[in-house]
Design an enzyme around this catalytic site. Sequence first.
Site, PDB file in Angstrom:
ATOM      1  N   GLU A  82       0.845  -1.207   0.000  1.00 46.18           N
ATOM      2  CA  GLU A  82       0.000   0.000   0.000  1.00 46.18           C
ATOM      3  C   GLU A  82       0.881   1.258   0.000  1.00 46.18           C
ATOM      4  O   GLU A  82       0.750   2.171   0.829  1.00 46.18           O
ATOM      5  CB  GLU A  82      -0.976   0.033   1.184  1.00 46.18           C
ATOM      6  CG  GLU A  82      -2.118   1.021   1.012  1.00 46.18           C
ATOM      7  CD  GLU A  82      -3.039   1.072   2.233  1.00 46.18           C
ATOM      8  OE1 GLU A  82      -2.713   1.743   3.220  1.00 46.18           O
ATOM      9  OE2 GLU A  82      -4.093   0.433   2.171  1.00 46.18           O
ATOM     10  N   GLU A 115      -0.117   9.836   9.842  1.00 40.79           N
ATOM     11  CA  GLU A 115       0.092   8.807   8.812  1.00 40.79           C
ATOM     12  C   GLU A 115       0.791   9.322   7.558  1.00 40.79           C
ATOM     13  O   GLU A 115       1.566   8.600   6.931  1.00 40.79           O
ATOM     14  CB  GLU A 115      -1.248   8.172   8.421  1.00 40.79           C
ATOM     15  CG  GLU A 115      -1.861   7.298   9.507  1.00 40.79           C
ATOM     16  CD  GLU A 115      -2.617   8.072  10.574  1.00 40.79           C
ATOM     17  OE1 GLU A 115      -2.714   9.316  10.464  1.00 40.79           O
ATOM     18  OE2 GLU A 115      -3.104   7.457  11.530  1.00 40.79           O
ATOM     19  N   ARG A 129      -7.026  10.535  14.457  1.00 38.68           N
ATOM     20  CA  ARG A 129      -6.467  11.420  15.480  1.00 38.68           C
ATOM     21  C   ARG A 129      -6.662  12.895  15.139  1.00 38.68           C
ATOM     22  O   ARG A 129      -6.881  13.704  16.035  1.00 38.68           O
ATOM     23  CB  ARG A 129      -4.969  11.147  15.663  1.00 38.68           C
ATOM     24  CG  ARG A 129      -4.700   9.930  16.512  1.00 38.68           C
ATOM     25  CD  ARG A 129      -3.242   9.544  16.536  1.00 38.68           C
ATOM     26  NE  ARG A 129      -3.075   8.309  17.279  1.00 38.68           N
ATOM     27  CZ  ARG A 129      -2.576   8.230  18.509  1.00 38.68           C
ATOM     28  NH1 ARG A 129      -2.159   9.301  19.129  1.00 38.68           N
ATOM     29  NH2 ARG A 129      -2.486   7.075  19.114  1.00 38.68           N
ATOM     30  N   HIS A 160     -14.654   2.535  17.944  1.00 41.84           N
ATOM     31  CA  HIS A 160     -13.219   2.246  18.071  1.00 41.84           C
ATOM     32  C   HIS A 160     -12.821   2.247  19.547  1.00 41.84           C
ATOM     33  O   HIS A 160     -13.375   3.019  20.344  1.00 41.84           O
ATOM     34  CB  HIS A 160     -12.457   3.342  17.313  1.00 41.84           C
ATOM     35  CG  HIS A 160     -11.027   3.021  17.004  1.00 41.84           C
ATOM     36  ND1 HIS A 160     -10.034   3.126  17.951  1.00 41.84           N
ATOM     37  CD2 HIS A 160     -10.425   2.606  15.867  1.00 41.84           C
ATOM     38  CE1 HIS A 160      -8.866   2.793  17.394  1.00 41.84           C
ATOM     39  NE2 HIS A 160      -9.086   2.470  16.124  1.00 41.84           N
TER      40      HIS A 160
HETATM   41  C1  UD1 Z   1      -3.899   3.523  14.824  1.00 33.61           C
HETATM   42  C2  UD1 Z   1      -2.991   4.110  13.746  1.00 33.61           C
HETATM   43  C3  UD1 Z   1      -3.827   4.653  12.606  1.00 33.61           C
HETATM   44  C4  UD1 Z   1      -4.826   3.627  12.105  1.00 33.61           C
HETATM   45  C5  UD1 Z   1      -5.640   3.137  13.270  1.00 33.61           C
HETATM   46  C6  UD1 Z   1      -6.600   2.065  12.817  1.00 33.61           C
HETATM   47  C7  UD1 Z   1      -0.877   5.168  14.412  1.00 33.61           C
HETATM   48  C8  UD1 Z   1      -0.218   6.391  14.898  1.00 33.61           C
HETATM   49  N1  UD1 Z   1      -2.208   5.224  14.294  1.00 33.61           N
HETATM   50  O1  UD1 Z   1      -4.616   4.595  15.415  1.00 33.61           O
HETATM   51  O2  UD1 Z   1      -2.963   5.012  11.534  1.00 33.61           O
HETATM   52  O3  UD1 Z   1      -5.676   4.228  11.147  1.00 33.61           O
HETATM   53  O4  UD1 Z   1      -4.779   2.602  14.254  1.00 33.61           O
HETATM   54  O5  UD1 Z   1      -7.540   1.750  13.773  1.00 33.61           O
HETATM   55  O6  UD1 Z   1      -0.227   4.182  14.158  1.00 33.61           O
HETATM   56  N2  UD1 Z   1      -7.044   0.656  21.881  1.00 33.61           N
HETATM   57  C9  UD1 Z   1      -7.487  -0.406  22.641  1.00 33.61           C
HETATM   58  N3  UD1 Z   1      -7.578  -1.637  22.039  1.00 33.61           N
HETATM   59  C10 UD1 Z   1      -7.297  -1.840  20.743  1.00 33.61           C
HETATM   60  C11 UD1 Z   1      -6.872  -0.742  19.975  1.00 33.61           C
HETATM   61  C12 UD1 Z   1      -6.737   0.493  20.564  1.00 33.61           C
HETATM   62  O7  UD1 Z   1      -7.778  -0.273  23.816  1.00 33.61           O
HETATM   63  O8  UD1 Z   1      -7.426  -2.978  20.268  1.00 33.61           O
HETATM   64  C13 UD1 Z   1      -6.911   1.988  22.530  1.00 33.61           C
HETATM   65  C14 UD1 Z   1      -5.725   2.053  23.499  1.00 33.61           C
HETATM   66  O9  UD1 Z   1      -6.065   2.847  24.587  1.00 33.61           O
HETATM   67  C15 UD1 Z   1      -4.643   2.714  22.632  1.00 33.61           C
HETATM   68  C16 UD1 Z   1      -5.490   3.685  21.857  1.00 33.61           C
HETATM   69  O10 UD1 Z   1      -6.671   2.963  21.527  1.00 33.61           O
HETATM   70  O11 UD1 Z   1      -3.656   3.325  23.411  1.00 33.61           O
HETATM   71  C17 UD1 Z   1      -4.861   4.261  20.630  1.00 33.61           C
HETATM   72  O12 UD1 Z   1      -4.319   3.251  19.792  1.00 33.61           O
HETATM   73  P1  UD1 Z   1      -3.185   3.648  18.706  1.00 33.61           P
HETATM   74  O13 UD1 Z   1      -2.806   2.432  17.959  1.00 33.61           O
HETATM   75  O14 UD1 Z   1      -2.118   4.421  19.355  1.00 33.61           O
HETATM   76  O15 UD1 Z   1      -3.907   4.659  17.766  1.00 33.61           O
HETATM   77  P2  UD1 Z   1      -5.192   4.550  16.862  1.00 33.61           P
HETATM   78  O16 UD1 Z   1      -5.913   5.829  17.069  1.00 33.61           O
HETATM   79  O17 UD1 Z   1      -5.898   3.258  17.088  1.00 33.61           O
HETATM   80  N1  UDP Z   2     -13.338  -2.952  10.675  1.00 38.49           N
HETATM   81  C1  UDP Z   2     -13.692  -4.066  11.436  1.00 38.49           C
HETATM   82  N2  UDP Z   2     -14.534  -3.874  12.502  1.00 38.49           N
HETATM   83  C2  UDP Z   2     -15.023  -2.665  12.849  1.00 38.49           C
HETATM   84  C3  UDP Z   2     -14.642  -1.538  12.079  1.00 38.49           C
HETATM   85  C4  UDP Z   2     -13.779  -1.713  11.004  1.00 38.49           C
HETATM   86  O1  UDP Z   2     -13.286  -5.185  11.148  1.00 38.49           O
HETATM   87  O2  UDP Z   2     -15.789  -2.579  13.823  1.00 38.49           O
HETATM   88  C5  UDP Z   2     -12.399  -3.141   9.546  1.00 38.49           C
HETATM   89  C6  UDP Z   2     -12.843  -2.577   8.222  1.00 38.49           C
HETATM   90  O3  UDP Z   2     -13.526  -3.568   7.481  1.00 38.49           O
HETATM   91  C7  UDP Z   2     -11.529  -2.196   7.555  1.00 38.49           C
HETATM   92  C8  UDP Z   2     -10.614  -1.888   8.720  1.00 38.49           C
HETATM   93  O4  UDP Z   2     -11.237  -2.423   9.884  1.00 38.49           O
HETATM   94  O5  UDP Z   2     -10.951  -3.287   6.862  1.00 38.49           O
HETATM   95  C9  UDP Z   2     -10.419  -0.409   8.864  1.00 38.49           C
HETATM   96  O6  UDP Z   2      -9.746  -0.135  10.059  1.00 38.49           O
HETATM   97  P1  UDP Z   2      -9.705   1.297  10.711  1.00 38.49           P
HETATM   98  O7  UDP Z   2     -10.876   2.086  10.245  1.00 38.49           O
HETATM   99  O8  UDP Z   2      -9.530   1.082  12.177  1.00 38.49           O
HETATM  100  O9  UDP Z   2      -8.334   1.894  10.164  1.00 38.49           O
HETATM  101  P2  UDP Z   2      -7.933   2.677   8.827  1.00 38.49           P
HETATM  102  O10 UDP Z   2      -8.349   1.854   7.654  1.00 38.49           O
HETATM  103  O11 UDP Z   2      -8.584   4.014   8.865  1.00 38.49           O
HETATM  104  O12 UDP Z   2      -6.439   2.805   8.960  1.00 38.49           O
END
Ligand code: UD1
Ligand code: UDP
Length: 372
Positions: free
Chosen positions: A121, A135, A218, A248
């Site tokens: 990607e 990102e 974010r 999320h």
């Molecule tokens: C991250 C990525 C973003 C991506 C997104 C997809 C970075 C900087 N950001 O953002 O590019 O689009 O994932 O979803 O890499 N948390 C949980 N459980 C989980 C996941 C997250 O509790 O399974 C909570 C935690 O408190 C964690 C917070 O979410 O600290 C933020 O997670 P983080 O991976 O830092 O950032 P995202 O906003 O999820």
């Molecule tokens: N997705 C999922 N469960 C959810 C929401 C999203 O499996 O409740 C999947 C969705 O099909 C897609 C991916 O998660 O493939 C997108 O992830 P996210 O939106 O967290 O990240 P981004 O694509 O913006 O980086």
Amino acid sequence: MTPARKILTVFGTRPEAIKMFPLIHALDRDDRFASRTCVSGQHRGMLDQVLEIAGILPHYDLDLMRPDQTLDALTANLLTGIGRVLDQEQPDWVVVQGDTATAMAGALAAYYRKIPVAHVEAGLRSGNIHHPWPEEVNRKIIGTIAALHFAPTETAAAALRRENVAAETVHVTGNTVIDALQWITARIEAEPRLARDLAPLEARFAGKRIIGVTSHRRENFGGGMEGIAEAIRRLAARDDVALIFPVHLNPNVRKVMNDRLAGLSNVALIEPLDYPHFARLLDISTLMLTDSGGVQEEAPSLGKPVLVMRETTERPEGIDAGTARLVGTDADTIVAETDRLLDDPEAYAAMAQAHNPFGDGKSANKICELLA
Ligand code: UD1
Ligand code: UDP
């Protein structure tokens, strides 16, 4: 016989896992490769949901997620954690996907050891380093390091060439998310119980049009999230629609949505769905309201219009194809554009075309051939 080429895939969040599993399946099937997997655990629950359905047991799990983690602490831990795995495994190639902190740190740790990096990607650019944040910069760093760039579309490939990336290292492969969606759709057809848990909500909202919602960016924290929540609250005043919103796990998202939307009768705030159930949500939705990258890529395959709640997108292909529209995070605009799709059948039909500019479902095999 040439020894198998050792490929280490490094990933850690939900979208990376979804877009990487088709490639891991393909590498595992192919004796030209010795496939190793390292997950950072940047996400915990949402990553594990994908690993389970895809049947992937990682060789390394760094388990790095901390509640409400900061970007600097996360990045520092990723760099040292992934570095140790690279020293132990000494792979021939490191493969990263997309634009997360895990992908960026994985590429950098490999570069520090002079291990070549392949980027899945590659070439997505919004042209604005603050949208999406962080990102856009992560992608540029990976693009500078990678020796092989797997661009999902010609537009992405052209963006890399404009940055003087050597043309012979850039390959248009399509996006592996389409492989993933096709794989999960076939799994659900074979085993419908994998996607049955939405049935009670589907019954509760029978006769209403479903709007699927996701939000997590974010750069939308604060005012953007407030605007999105306000739009949902106003749309919920219509009695012909219901909104299903798997929220999320990021606490910055959950707090706003729970504070603003709890208790509305036709809004279901639910836990993140595993991939089969999310595919089901896409299938039953009339349209999607989202700031997600992956959802913008998946929804056109099912002919579902996407209103993108962001100021910019690095995925212009959906907009150009007419299946997605940028609406920002202002509540008035989101509501007006959603109402238009709900009330004007011609406007809806124009966007609801099952056409996908992001791939044909054969990306993982193309990438394997290029890695071989
Ligand atoms: C991250 C990525 C973003 C991506 C997104 C997809 C970075 C900087 N950001 O953002 O590019 O689009 O994932 O979803 O890499 N948390 C949980 N459980 C989980 C996941 C997250 O509790 O399974 C909570 C935690 O408190 C964690 C917070 O979410 O600290 C933020 O997670 P983080 O991976 O830092 O950032 P995202 O906003 O999820
Ligand atoms: N997705 C999922 N469960 C959810 C929401 C999203 O499996 O409740 C999947 C969705 O099909 C897609 C991916 O998660 O493939 C997108 O992830 P996210 O939106 O967290 O990240 P981004 O694509 O913006 O980086």
